[in-house]
Design an enzyme around this catalytic site. Structure first.
Site, PDB file in Angstrom:
ATOM      1  N   TYR A 253      -1.951  -0.691  10.483  1.00 49.99           N
ATOM      2  CA  TYR A 253      -2.112  -1.101   9.082  1.00 49.99           C
ATOM      3  C   TYR A 253      -0.880  -0.707   8.269  1.00 49.99           C
ATOM      4  O   TYR A 253      -0.324  -1.521   7.518  1.00 49.99           O
ATOM      5  CB  TYR A 253      -3.356  -0.458   8.486  1.00 49.99           C
ATOM      6  CG  TYR A 253      -3.493  -0.671   6.993  1.00 49.99           C
ATOM      7  CD1 TYR A 253      -3.894  -1.906   6.492  1.00 49.99           C
ATOM      8  CD2 TYR A 253      -3.213   0.356   6.089  1.00 49.99           C
ATOM      9  CE1 TYR A 253      -4.005  -2.120   5.117  1.00 49.99           C
ATOM     10  CE2 TYR A 253      -3.325   0.152   4.716  1.00 49.99           C
ATOM     11  CZ  TYR A 253      -3.720  -1.084   4.240  1.00 49.99           C
ATOM     12  OH  TYR A 253      -3.825  -1.287   2.885  1.00 49.99           O
TER      13      TYR A 253
ATOM     14  N   SER B 157       0.851  -1.192   0.000  1.00 46.01           N
ATOM     15  CA  SER B 157       0.000   0.000   0.000  1.00 46.01           C
ATOM     16  C   SER B 157       0.882   1.235   0.000  1.00 46.01           C
ATOM     17  O   SER B 157       2.026   1.194   0.465  1.00 46.01           O
ATOM     18  CB  SER B 157      -0.888   0.006   1.255  1.00 46.01           C
ATOM     19  OG  SER B 157      -1.511   1.266   1.449  1.00 46.01           O
TER      20      SER B 157
END
Length: 257
Positions: A164, A151
């Site tokens: 995350y 990501s």
């Protein structure tokens, strides 16, 4: 146009995790369209059955395996089945993941653990089970691919997304090391680092601040689609064996960072 040009992944066997929705689902369809035999792996058997039916209706080849990547024994069993039925995988899209942002002071420890279990331990379970197949395929055919979904959060700072983001930083850094380790064996390793993609990922978010931020982002820009990422994975896999894109950051045009 030759068959090879039209179907650049013909003869290849691709395993896609997190295939029941979003990026995984779109990528499975894309790889099948490029000629690969695709193994779709996720927990939701009904969603996988629908995906296999769609792929087959379009002339592609797909097999569904319902498994939870956080269960090492289930992943090993899936890998054994791929070896027995399809001769092993030479393309792995390691994509299953979850995003559960919240301020660290909320002490959402169950959500922390869920992200670590899936985004880190689940990723490793899949790598451990399928890397021997990738190495064997590369030795035989001259190329194999391991593509991990990271990501933009691996690189940039997003308050309340700390856990995350840390799991995705793990994915990116791991991928760089594995590329150095496996590249000499003709296994290409890539990390895909998308910005905001419209998927089910957002529907799992429970923190109000994060939900408000996501809503504002959706109003401010056009998000990527799962198909945008799928196109990129297909592009990577179809490159000549000598070419390995180490990290590919894919951003919505309107997302600044």
């Amino acid at each position: 146009m030759s068959t090879h040009t039209a179907k650049p992944l013909a003869g290849r066997v691709a395993v896609v995790t997190g295939a029941s929705s979003g990026i995984g689902e779109a990528t499975a369809e894309k790889l099948a369209g490029l000629g690969a035999r695709v193994v779709v792996l996720a927990r939701r058997a009904e969603r996988l059955a629908d995906l296999v039916a769609r792929i087959e209706q379009r002339g592609g080849s797909a097999v569904a395996i319902a498994a939870d990547v956080t269960d090492p024994a289930a992943v090993r069993a899936a890998a054994d089945r791929v070896a027995a039925e399809l001769g092993g995988a030479d393309l792995l899209f390691n994509n299953a993941g979850v995003m559960l942002p919240a301020p660290v002071e909320e002490l959402a420890t169950a959500q922390w653990q869920q992200q670590i279990d899936l985004n880190v331990s689940g990723l490793m379970n899949v790598i451990g089970a399928f890397t021997p197949q990738l190495v064997a395929a590369a030795a035989e055919r001259g190329v194999a691919d391991l593509v991990n979904t990271s990501s933009i959060a691996a690189l940039n700072i997003f308050p309340t997304f700390a856990v995350y983001s840390a799991t995705k930083a793990y994915v990116t850094h791991l991928s760089r090391h594995l590329r150095a380790e496996l590249g000499a064996k003709q296994v290409r390793v890539s990390a895909i680092e998308p910005g905001i993609v419209g998927t089910e990922l957002q529907s799992h978010v429970t923190d109000r601040g994060a939900l408000d931020w996501l809503a504002g982002a959706k109003d401010a820009m056009e998000w990527l689609t799962p198909e945008d990422v799928a196109e990129t994975v297909g592009f990577l896999a179809a490159l000549p064996p000598r070419v390995n894109l180490q990290q590919v950051t894919i951003m919505p045009t309107g997302q600044a960072s």
